[in-house]
Scaffold this motif. Structure first.
Motif: not given
Length: 287
Positions: A161-172
């Protein structure tokens, strides 16, 4: 020329697979998943296209295995770096920093990996993933867990979840913020591990992945002939099939299908020499 020994052939096969894993990590990190073909990976590894299909069912499986190799070796390196420690809190901090560090330092690769996990085939178990799981389970146990079977999946989910949150395009989300939340959950002091304002081993700017992939040049002890690091073959042999037999570079050994390396598209099927019949269908080679 005397035939190579069985042990050398086995070593060549292992190193050939290692080169494919390393090439997959490098190319997907540079270009992304869709823009990388199996032919590209084979070319970067100096291998025949048929070897890719022999070792891996498809591109998705190859890339997942390659990323899991990078993850488990990065985690292993972080846990065992000097000064080595058995302290469970320090090891948990190092584990968190290692995984978040991959999201920070290799965003294209890790974004493609996370996207792949959300595809229809989802999570593809493989030996590399199992090694990663063993390290994380051990980390949970050393941290003091009384129920590793429950706490390990939670740690895995929180890290994903942390990796995903760090990589979300536009809203990391910033990695230090995510780190702070994870450290708070596991009651870790900020100074443990590798804080964001310090430079740890294998951190930013480290583009050499060779230490994670054993791709050196073995020598045939029976003949004294060095093998070629780029192709895994001796000087007088063009292509090494996983069984030790020279083969045409573009044959898919899993199906008996010839493949166009430029496009990864199957051509007219050839005869399956094992059955004497044409294969039923070409392997799936879509991205």
């Amino acid at each position: 020329m005397s035939p190579r020994s069985a042990s050398v052939n086995e070593e060549l096969r292992r190193r050939s697979k290692e080169r494919l894993l390393q090439a997959a990590v490098e190319l997907v990190g540079e270009r992304g998943f869709e823009a990388t073909t199996l032919g590209d990976i084979a070319d970067r590894a100096g291998s025949a296209r048929g070897l890719v299909s022999y070792y891996f069912p498809g591109k998705r499986q190859l890339v997942q295995s390659a990323v899991h190799r990078l993850m488990h070796r990065t985690l292993e390196e972080a846990l065992e770096r000097e000064p080595r420690t058995e302290d469970g809190r320090e090891r948990m901090a190092r584990a968190i920093d290692a995984i978040l560090g991959l999201a920070r330092d290799r965003p294209v690769l890790m974004r493609q990996h996370m996207a792949g996990l959300l595809q229809a085939e989802g999570f593809v178990p493989c030996p590399e993933q199992r090694r990663l799981a063993e390290l994380l389970r051990d980390t949970v146990a050393r941290h003091g867990s009384r129920d590793v079977d429950s706490d390990y999946p939670m740690l895995r989910a929180l890290l994903m979840g942390a990796v995903y949150a760090a990589l979300v395009p536009g809203v990391p989300m910033p990695v230090p913020v995510l780190r702070a939340e994870l450290f708070k959950r596991y009651r870790l002091d900020w100074e443990l591990g590798v804080p964001p304002d310090t430079e740890g081993p294998g951190g930013r700017g480290d583009t050499d992945l060779s230490r994670f992939f054993a791709t050196g040049t073995p020598t045939d002890q029976a003949t004294g002939t060095p093998t070629d690091q780029a192709t895994g073959t001796s000087a007088d042999q063009e292509t090494e099939h996983p069984t030790g037999t020279p083969t045409a570079p573009a044959t898919d050994y899993a199906t008996g299908t010839l493949t166009d390396r430029a496009t990864d598209s199957p051509t007219d099927p050839t005869t399956d020499h094992a059955t004497g019949t044409a294969p039923g269908r070409a392997p799936e080679v879509q991205p």
